[in-house]
Design a protein around this motif. Structure first.
Motif, PDB file in Angstrom:
ATOM      1  N   LYS A  70       0.876  -1.165   0.000  1.00 48.71           N
ATOM      2  CA  LYS A  70       0.000   0.000   0.000  1.00 48.71           C
ATOM      3  C   LYS A  70       0.914   1.216   0.000  1.00 48.71           C
ATOM      4  CE  LYS A  70      -3.849  -2.372   2.216  1.00 48.71           C
ATOM      5  NZ  LYS A  70      -4.859  -2.382   3.296  1.00 48.71           N
ATOM      6  N   ARG A  71       0.792   2.056  -1.073  1.00 50.10           N
ATOM      7  CA  ARG A  71       1.807   3.074  -1.323  1.00 50.10           C
ATOM      8  C   ARG A  71       1.206   4.390  -1.834  1.00 50.10           C
ATOM      9  NH1 ARG A  71       6.019  -0.633  -4.897  1.00 50.10           N
ATOM     10  NH2 ARG A  71       7.213  -1.536  -3.169  1.00 50.10           N
ATOM     11  N   ASN A  72       2.094   5.378  -1.921  1.00 50.31           N
ATOM     12  CA  ASN A  72       1.839   6.652  -2.609  1.00 50.31           C
ATOM     13  C   ASN A  72       0.586   7.384  -2.139  1.00 50.31           C
ATOM     14  OD1 ASN A  72       3.096   4.620  -4.939  1.00 50.31           O
ATOM     15  ND2 ASN A  72       4.070   6.622  -4.863  1.00 50.31           N
ATOM     16  N   VAL A  89      -7.991   1.930  -5.564  1.00 51.69           N
ATOM     17  CA  VAL A  89      -7.544   3.153  -4.911  1.00 51.69           C
ATOM     18  C   VAL A  89      -8.173   3.188  -3.523  1.00 51.69           C
ATOM     19  CG1 VAL A  89      -7.592   5.672  -4.946  1.00 51.69           C
ATOM     20  CG2 VAL A  89      -7.250   4.408  -7.073  1.00 51.69           C
ATOM     21  N   TYR A  97      -4.772   6.440  -1.686  1.00 47.75           N
ATOM     22  CA  TYR A  97      -3.490   5.768  -1.816  1.00 47.75           C
ATOM     23  C   TYR A  97      -3.632   4.576  -2.760  1.00 47.75           C
ATOM     24  CZ  TYR A  97      -5.531   2.556   1.643  1.00 47.75           C
ATOM     25  OH  TYR A  97      -6.361   1.690   2.304  1.00 47.75           O
ATOM     26  N   LYS A  98      -2.500   4.078  -3.206  1.00 47.42           N
ATOM     27  CA  LYS A  98      -2.456   2.943  -4.114  1.00 47.42           C
ATOM     28  C   LYS A  98      -2.516   1.651  -3.305  1.00 47.42           C
ATOM     29  CE  LYS A  98       0.448   1.041  -7.850  1.00 47.42           C
ATOM     30  NZ  LYS A  98       1.709   1.256  -8.613  1.00 47.42           N
ATOM     31  N   ASP A  99      -3.623   0.925  -3.420  1.00 46.39           N
ATOM     32  CA  ASP A  99      -3.835  -0.312  -2.667  1.00 46.39           C
ATOM     33  C   ASP A  99      -3.608  -1.500  -3.603  1.00 46.39           C
ATOM     34  OD1 ASP A  99      -4.676  -2.454  -1.169  1.00 46.39           O
ATOM     35  OD2 ASP A  99      -6.518  -1.515  -0.468  1.00 46.39           O
ATOM     36  N   MET A 100      -2.376  -1.964  -3.659  1.00 47.83           N
ATOM     37  CA  MET A 100      -2.046  -3.098  -4.517  1.00 47.83           C
ATOM     38  C   MET A 100      -2.551  -4.413  -3.934  1.00 47.83           C
ATOM     39  SD  MET A 100       1.821  -1.772  -5.335  1.00 47.83           S
ATOM     40  CE  MET A 100       2.265  -3.095  -6.466  1.00 47.83           C
TER      41      MET A 100
END
Length: 284
Positions: free
Chosen positions: A173-175, A201, A193-196
């Motif tokens: 979880k980034r950016n 999102v 945020y970026k939820d990979m």
């Protein structure tokens, strides 16, 4: 604004804000094979910017500055404050840490950069609420397997410990990107945020929804379609005693003053937080 005609010398990751006069201040990271800076370009004239070094990382990479301007109306400072957060490396720790600095003169000089916390972090996003509480949200590393969304906050010039917002358990979880809205009173900023981990999102934060009204009709009426009824959304008191609303017309509300202390009349008018820009009253 900038130029680097040597291969490997780059100006990256700009973040734009303003000074108290409304002129642009642009922050970025400069990296070469041997030098790494966080810098700002400050507007001087319509065709001129001056470049100022905020932090010299030496041989240690610095990256991704995020800047905001906090005006005098929030912090009481004559020129407001430009705040910036970024991530970088250093001699005394491994990996990236969050850095923070600020300028109280529109970007000409900058306070010595600090690491607000000892935890590792990257890609910070900075914001502030109406109470002048500063929030930095970033990629944290609580679980070394995957990145997490973490936050620190500054209240009365004291930084908090790391707060975990979204834990990455099976993927990163980034950016994070925070909302900057200084009319809001929040304890946790609105952010995406970026939820990979969940392939989406992510959205996070708290805010207060308007209170609304409880209407009490002192003199019940029957309305026709489109007819309007005035709503009194403030109270008038003397010594914590409500004054009686005696009349309403299209331009004013009239309160009964026969019970006022005629020697000293201290009148308190309290209103809800609404779109009313000004209140004019007269005592006759």
């Amino acid at each position: 604004m900038t130029s680097a005609n040597t291969s490997g010398n780059n100006f990256n990751n700009p973040s734009i804000t303003f000074d108290s006069d409304g002129y642009p201040v642009i922050l970025y990271d400069y990296n070469s094979s041997s030098q790494h800076f966080i810098e700002c370009s400050k507007f001087i004239t319509s065709t001129s910017f001056t470049n100022i070094i905020i932090y010299n990382g030496g041989s240690y990479a610095q990256s991704n500055p995020c800047a905001i301007f906090v005006p005098q109306s929030i912090n009481g400072l004559a020129n407001g404050r430009i705040c910036v957060a970024w991530h970088g490396q250093g001699a005394s720790f491994s990996g990236n840490r969050i850095f923070y600095s600020y300028s109280d003169d529109g970007g000409l000089t900058w306070d010595t950069a600090i690491n607000p916390i000892a935890n590792s972090g990257a890609n910070p996003s900075i914001t502030v609420n109406k109470n002048n509480e500063i929030f930095i949200v970033y990629d944290g590393f609580v679980d070394t397997s995957y990145d997490d969304i973490c936050m620190i906050k500054n209240v009365n010039n004291v930084w908090s410990v790391q707060i975990v917002i979204a834990l990455g358990t099976t993927n990163h979880k980034r950016n994070p990107s925070t909302l900057l809205d200084m009319t809001l009173n929040f304890s946790e900023p609105l952010l995406i945020y970026k939820d990979m981990q969940n392939l989406k999102v992510g959205f996070y934060g708290t805010w207060t929804v308007g209170e609304g009204y409880t209407l009490t009709m002192e003199n019940p009426v029957t309305l026709t379609d489109g007819q309007q009824v005035p709503i009194v959304d403030f109270t008038v008191k003397q010594a914590e005693t409500d004054l009686t609303l005696s009349d309403i017309d299209t331009e004013k509300f009239s309160y009964e003053g026969t019970n006022l202390n005629t020697t000293t009349a201290s009148i308190k008018v309290s209103g809800k937080d609404n779109k009313l820009n000004s209140l004019v009253y007269a005592v006759a």
